[in-house]
Design an enzyme around this catalytic site. Structure first.
Site, PDB file in Angstrom:
ATOM      1  N   ARG A  58       0.655  -1.435   0.105  1.00  0.00           N
ATOM      2  CA  ARG A  58      -0.028   0.159   0.094  1.00  0.00           C
ATOM      3  C   ARG A  58       1.009   1.262  -0.086  1.00  0.00           C
ATOM      4  NH1 ARG A  58      -1.604   2.466   4.340  1.00  0.00           N
ATOM      5  NH2 ARG A  58      -1.801   0.742   5.642  1.00  0.00           N
ATOM      6  N   TYR A 111     -16.016  15.530 -15.577  1.00  0.00           N
ATOM      7  CA  TYR A 111     -16.342  14.368 -15.725  1.00  0.00           C
ATOM      8  C   TYR A 111     -17.462  14.009 -14.576  1.00  0.00           C
ATOM      9  CZ  TYR A 111     -16.054   9.146 -15.070  1.00  0.00           C
ATOM     10  OH  TYR A 111     -16.282   7.646 -15.027  1.00  0.00           O
ATOM     11  N   ASP A 183      -7.343  17.427 -15.423  1.00  0.00           N
ATOM     12  CA  ASP A 183      -7.743  16.220 -15.697  1.00  0.00           C
ATOM     13  C   ASP A 183      -7.323  15.966 -17.047  1.00  0.00           C
ATOM     14  OD1 ASP A 183      -8.940  13.817 -16.578  1.00  0.00           O
ATOM     15  OD2 ASP A 183     -10.618  13.937 -15.395  1.00  0.00           O
ATOM     16  N   LYS A 208      -8.426   4.689 -19.388  1.00  0.00           N
ATOM     17  CA  LYS A 208      -8.977   5.083 -20.730  1.00  0.00           C
ATOM     18  C   LYS A 208      -7.345   5.007 -21.759  1.00  0.00           C
ATOM     19  CE  LYS A 208     -12.347   5.940 -18.745  1.00  0.00           C
ATOM     20  NZ  LYS A 208     -12.728   7.251 -17.957  1.00  0.00           N
TER      21      LYS A 208
END
Ligand SMILES: *Cc1c(COP(=O)(O)O)cnc(C)c1O
Length: 393
Positions: A58, A111, A183, A208
């Site tokens: 992590r 978005y 973004d 994407k």
């Protein structure tokens, strides 16, 4: 760094400077949750940050680090933080950079979930936000308040394809002691490098273009300066929205072909856009590569190519758009974008359906808008598919 002066496509293959003790040519999957310390002092030094050894996945993992280093280099940032999804990138950024009582200005056509999580959840903790058409710098100026700390831009915006002038907004942000967050999902670093235009933090949904094969979900945040990089990394670790080593491995593999995938898909998109623009059943179309795009000149200045995302509306609105979506055979009716396959979807009832209708309309997301993500298939087949589906209307 060994490969400092190589080109972008070479960096996609050789960037990041990964090496392991066994001389592996590709980055292996370090499928482990934890790492052995050499002795107790070494363990303590790792935790104290005095040794760069790995501790726990992590916190950091060699496969994930390889991807982070590679993307930091591609975006020209100080460092990158891999996260579990694009939305994990959004929430990590909001958590790390905004405090109770702070205000954020963002693109109206951002978005959908980036807006929903701010307006419906961060608002519960006293973070304010205003959404404006950021393609008009005057609207951003008017929205800035004394407590504005972040300007959060998506360009091209999803799904209106509106373009925001990043150099101008970076200047405005810094004059007002705000950070500019971008973004960059729709462009990938291949087509646009916001940090080079003045942004402070950039992020991607790697689901994407960066991964490009519609087989994993992932996100990454890149910071220009060490201070913000450290803040963002600490937030990711503490919130636990880390990537998984296998996920990182998949992205590293997909990333290698980013340049050739985008070259091909944007070449296809230009031809599809030309076909749609002339088609009698199309009401309007927005594609950055068309001279009819209201910000064509800015697209040429700010982006290295026009990408492969097209928005359009069929004459007859929602009803006619549904006939089109129900009749395509090659294009897949599905959300997401930026993959090798052509996808079609309807934002008002799918990706942006959780947004208020009034907000959608103010952002230019009409009920009839269809979003089209052009893939790398033979373009004749993509056009023939649209042609036969449009004939059914
Ligand atoms: C998909 C997407 C996101 C969210 O990414 P996930 O990987 O789905 O969490 C954020 N911004 C844009 C522009 C996107 O297309």
């Amino acid at each position: 760094m060994k490969h400092k002066n190589i080109g972008f496509n070479s960096k996609l293959i050789h960037g990041g400077g990964f090496e392991d003790a066994l001389g592996s040519a590709t980055v292996p999957i370090y499928q482990t949750s934890t790492f052995k310390f050499k002795d107790a002092d070494h363990g303590a030094a790792c935790f104290a940050g005095e040794s760069d050894g790995y501790i726990y996945t992590r916190i950091g993992n060699p496969t994930i680090s390889a991807l982070e280093n590679q993307i930091a280099e591609l975006e020209n940032g100080f460092g990158a933080v891999g996260v579990s999804s694009g939305m994990a990138a959004v929430t990590t950024i909001y958590m790390a950079l905004l405090n109770q009582g702070d205000h954020m200005v963002s693109s109206a056509a951002v978005y959908g979930p980036s807006r929903v999580v701010m307006e419906q959840h961060f608002s519960r903790f006293g973070v304010e936000s205003t959404y404006v058409n950021t393609e008009n710098i005057e609207e951003i100026k008017a929205a800035i308040k004394p407590n504005t700390k972040v300007i959060f831009i998506e360009t091209p915006a999803n799904p209106t394809m509106a373009i925001t002038d990043l150099e101008a907004v970076a200047k405005l942000a810094h004059e007002n002691k705000c950070l500019l967050v971008v973004d960059n999902t729709f462009c990938s670093p291949y087509l646009q490098q916001p940090l080079n235009l003045g942004a402070d933090v950039v992020f991607h949904s790697m689901t994407k273009f960066i991964n490009g094969h519609a087989d994993i979900v992932g996100g990454i945040i890149i910071a220009k300066e060490e201070a913000y990089y450290k803040k963002l990394r600490t937030m990711m670790i503490n919130m636990g929205c880390n990537m998984d080593p296998h996920q990182a491995y998949m992205v590293i593999r997909g990333l290698k072909t980013l340049g050739i995938r985008i070259d091909r898909s944007q070449e296809n998109a230009m031809k599809v856009a030309n076909f749609l623009e002339k088609h009698p059943k199309i009401e309007w179309i927005k594609y950055p590569g068309l001279k009819s795009h209201p910000q064509y000149d800015l697209c040429c200045k700010q982006m290295k190519g026009f990408g492969s995302m097209i928005s359009f509306e069929v004459k007859g609105g929602v009803k006619a758009g549904k006939v089109l979506m129900d009749n395509v055979e090659l294009a897949i009716l599905a959300v997401s974008l930026g993959g090798v396959e052509t996808l079609i979807q309807h934002p008002a009832s799918m990706t942006h359906s959780k947004m208020e209708k009034a907000s959608r309309e103010a952002a230019g997301i009409t009920d009839g808008l269809v979003r089209f993500s052009v893939g790398i298939e033979d373009v004749e087949d993509i056009i023939a598919d649209l042609d036969q589906a449009l004939a059914k209307i």
